[in-house]
Design an enzyme around this catalytic site. Structure first.
Site, PDB file in Angstrom:
ATOM      1  N   GLU A  62       0.822  -1.217   0.000  1.00  0.00           N
ATOM      2  CA  GLU A  62       0.000   0.000   0.000  1.00  0.00           C
ATOM      3  C   GLU A  62       0.855   1.266   0.000  1.00  0.00           C
ATOM      4  OE1 GLU A  62      -3.585  -1.890   2.732  1.00  0.00           O
ATOM      5  OE2 GLU A  62      -1.786  -1.120   3.693  1.00  0.00           O
ATOM      6  N   ASP A  79      -7.880  -4.790   8.592  1.00  0.00           N
ATOM      7  CA  ASP A  79      -7.452  -3.548   7.923  1.00  0.00           C
ATOM      8  C   ASP A  79      -7.304  -3.719   6.417  1.00  0.00           C
ATOM      9  OD1 ASP A  79      -5.244  -5.169   7.922  1.00  0.00           O
ATOM     10  OD2 ASP A  79      -3.862  -3.701   8.775  1.00  0.00           O
TER      11      ASP A  79
HETATM   12  P1  NAD Z   1       1.974 -10.661  13.453  1.00  0.00           P
HETATM   13  O1  NAD Z   1       1.844 -11.618  12.310  1.00  0.00           O
HETATM   14  O2  NAD Z   1       3.328 -10.347  13.978  1.00  0.00           O
HETATM   15  O3  NAD Z   1       1.063 -11.162  14.691  1.00  0.00           O
HETATM   16  C1  NAD Z   1      -0.261 -11.577  14.548  1.00  0.00           C
HETATM   17  C2  NAD Z   1      -0.577 -12.597  15.623  1.00  0.00           C
HETATM   18  O4  NAD Z   1      -1.971 -12.965  15.525  1.00  0.00           O
HETATM   19  C3  NAD Z   1       0.221 -13.912  15.495  1.00  0.00           C
HETATM   20  O5  NAD Z   1       0.950 -14.171  16.681  1.00  0.00           O
HETATM   21  C4  NAD Z   1      -0.864 -14.983  15.234  1.00  0.00           C
HETATM   22  O6  NAD Z   1      -0.542 -16.228  15.817  1.00  0.00           O
HETATM   23  C5  NAD Z   1      -2.086 -14.326  15.890  1.00  0.00           C
HETATM   24  N1  NAD Z   1      -3.361 -14.847  15.412  1.00  0.00           N
HETATM   25  C6  NAD Z   1      -3.755 -15.037  14.127  1.00  0.00           C
HETATM   26  N2  NAD Z   1      -5.034 -15.506  14.110  1.00  0.00           N
HETATM   27  C7  NAD Z   1      -5.438 -15.585  15.400  1.00  0.00           C
HETATM   28  C8  NAD Z   1      -6.654 -15.979  16.024  1.00  0.00           C
HETATM   29  N3  NAD Z   1      -7.694 -16.409  15.303  1.00  0.00           N
HETATM   30  N4  NAD Z   1      -6.728 -15.925  17.371  1.00  0.00           N
HETATM   31  C9  NAD Z   1      -5.676 -15.504  18.119  1.00  0.00           C
HETATM   32  N5  NAD Z   1      -4.487 -15.127  17.579  1.00  0.00           N
HETATM   33  C10 NAD Z   1      -4.374 -15.162  16.232  1.00  0.00           C
HETATM   34  O7  NAD Z   1       1.256  -9.321  12.953  1.00  0.00           O
HETATM   35  P2  NAD Z   1       1.412  -7.844  13.555  1.00  0.00           P
HETATM   36  O8  NAD Z   1       2.505  -7.097  12.882  1.00  0.00           O
HETATM   37  O9  NAD Z   1       1.377  -7.904  15.056  1.00  0.00           O
HETATM   38  O10 NAD Z   1       0.051  -7.212  13.017  1.00  0.00           O
HETATM   39  C11 NAD Z   1      -1.190  -7.659  13.550  1.00  0.00           C
HETATM   40  C12 NAD Z   1      -2.317  -7.150  12.682  1.00  0.00           C
HETATM   41  O11 NAD Z   1      -2.417  -5.736  12.782  1.00  0.00           O
HETATM   42  C13 NAD Z   1      -2.136  -7.454  11.202  1.00  0.00           C
HETATM   43  O12 NAD Z   1      -3.356  -7.910  10.680  1.00  0.00           O
HETATM   44  C14 NAD Z   1      -1.748  -6.121  10.590  1.00  0.00           C
HETATM   45  O13 NAD Z   1      -2.118  -6.006   9.248  1.00  0.00           O
HETATM   46  C15 NAD Z   1      -2.531  -5.188  11.481  1.00  0.00           C
HETATM   47  N6  NAD Z   1      -2.032  -3.808  11.559  1.00  0.00           N
HETATM   48  C16 NAD Z   1      -2.959  -2.826  11.624  1.00  0.00           C
HETATM   49  C17 NAD Z   1      -2.532  -1.512  11.726  1.00  0.00           C
HETATM   50  C18 NAD Z   1      -3.560  -0.422  11.869  1.00  0.00           C
HETATM   51  O14 NAD Z   1      -3.219   0.751  11.813  1.00  0.00           O
HETATM   52  N7  NAD Z   1      -4.806  -0.754  12.085  1.00  0.00           N
HETATM   53  C19 NAD Z   1      -1.174  -1.193  11.743  1.00  0.00           C
HETATM   54  C20 NAD Z   1      -0.242  -2.234  11.708  1.00  0.00           C
HETATM   55  C21 NAD Z   1      -0.683  -3.553  11.621  1.00  0.00           C
END
Ligand code: NAD
Length: 342
Positions: free
Chosen positions: A56, A227
């Site tokens: 993005e 997101d």
């Molecule tokens: P990451 O991959 O490091 O961690 C995600 C965690 O979620 C993993 O440990 C995984 O095991 C766990 N998980 C997945 N499905 C699950 C479920 N059903 N139940 C419980 N745990 C589950 O990712 P990250 O960098 O920590 O990012 C997390 C999320 O936040 C991503 O989807 C990312 O796109 C989003 N994000 C959003 C913003 C925002 O501004 N809203 C900014 C950054 C990241």
């Protein structure tokens, strides 16, 4: 010449200042820029989707400075040894269009996402909130926890992740910093008695991480992981039980939890809570939902904060990014002295 903060300098800055003081400083910049929301050029981010993720571009400008961020989201990356989210970004001078500041933004995105969540929760969560449930203990999780402690004083966490190693990592990182962490058996166990629920999971699916019957009256939900189109975390029934607060509706309707709702589903733009045009939490029983997707104005504020906080220090270096001939019409002068190859 543009200034540059690379990964090494970013880590040194965070270690020198501490995450929590940075969160407080960044929330100040975020509040200032969200409060003058109408001065910014705004468009939903430009997304390039593939089966494995999304890349993005996130631009904005206040007509004095311009910023953009490049960011990816690849939920299957950790299983392949890569992070889910990486980013970099820059500021430019609107007056002549030249880049002025370039920075790594993988760490900065984690800081700004958490600072934005905490800024919103400060205005929407009950003031007696003491316990936060965290669903998802990946890369963003520690930053979320530290932001909520800095801004709301939350120290008790109830954590669940499908991957027990992620929870073990979170405990290893946060318990020495004074957090009390309960390792929940499942999501229902995690949210029991929580005042705030943060969902921060990564998957490329329309998931129901949180069911409506798991959400008690008065809870504030900080929904971070949904997101992208086709990527959500909340039971849609939750969205109709309370009020939903968003960054930029035009982007959130494409990417956020409200993609599950009709196009005219009512939402509150959070910046209007800051200006007083809209009410924040209206009662102790109200359910409030921050449908976070991440918007360019938060990156703009985070980049400016980083630039200002590191100005004049050894953490900024010049980066030779812009070809700049003495005669602005003679770009060729920069190469004309080269001997022909061969
Ligand atoms: P990451 O991959 O490091 O961690 C995600 C965690 O979620 C993993 O440990 C995984 O095991 C766990 N998980 C997945 N499905 C699950 C479920 N059903 N139940 C419980 N745990 C589950 O990712 P990250 O960098 O920590 O990012 C997390 C999320 O936040 C991503 O989807 C990312 O796109 C989003 N994000 C959003 C913003 C925002 O501004 N809203 C900014 C950054 C990241």
């Amino acid at each position: 010449m543009p200034q540059f903060v690379d990964v090494k300098s970013m880590t040194r800055w965070i270690q020198r200042q501490g995450v929590e003081p940075i969160m407080t400083g960044m929330v100040g910049y975020l509040e200032q820029d969200f409060s003058r929301w109408e001065q910014f050029d705004k468009i939903p981010r430009v997304a390039s989707h593939t089966p494995l993720g999304v890349i993005e571009l996130m631009p904005t400008s206040d007509n004095v400075e311009y910023s953009f961020k490049y960011v990816n989201g690849h939920p299957f990356n950790p299983a392949r040894g890569f992070q889910t989210v990486t980013a970099f970004g820059m500021l430019a001078d609107v007056d002549n269009g030249y880049p002025t500041f370039l920075a790594e933004m993988t760490l900065l995105t984690a800081l700004r996402t958490a600072a934005t969540s905490a800024m919103v929760a400060k205005h929407l969560a009950r003031t007696d909130s003491a316990v936060m449930a965290m669903i998802g203990a990946g890369s963003q999780a520690e930053f979320q926890a530290l932001a909520f402690r800095a801004e709301l004083g939350i120290e008790a966490l109830r954590v669940f992740d499908l991957d027990p190693a992620a929870v073990a990592k979170l405990r290893r990182n946060l318990e020495p910093l004074g957090f009390s962490i309960y390792q929940a058996a499942d999501i229902g166990d995690a949210v029991a008695g929580a005042d705030i629920i943060t969902t921060c999971t990564a998957d490329k699916a329309q998931n129901t991480i949180l069911h409506s019957d798991q959400v008690a009256p008065g809870v504030h939900i900080n929904a971070v992981g949904g997101d992208c189109p086709g990527k959500t975390e909340l039971d849609p029934a939750i969205l109709t039980r309370g009020r939903v607060f968003v960054e930029y509706p035009e982007q959130t309707r494409i990417e956020g939890e409200i993609q599950q709702m009709p196009a005219n589903f009512p939402v509150v733009e959070f910046w209007q809570v800051l200006t007083g045009a809209q009410q924040g939490r209206s009662s102790a029983e109200e359910i409030t939902v921050f449908d976070s997707v991440g918007f360019a104005i938060a990156d703009f504020a985070a980049l400016k904060y980083l630039r200002d906080a590191t100005l004049g220090t050894d953490l900024q270096t010049h980066i030779d990014l812009v070809a700049d001939p003495e005669d602005p019409k003679d770009l060729f002068s920069l190469v004309s002295s080269l001997k022909p190859v061969g």
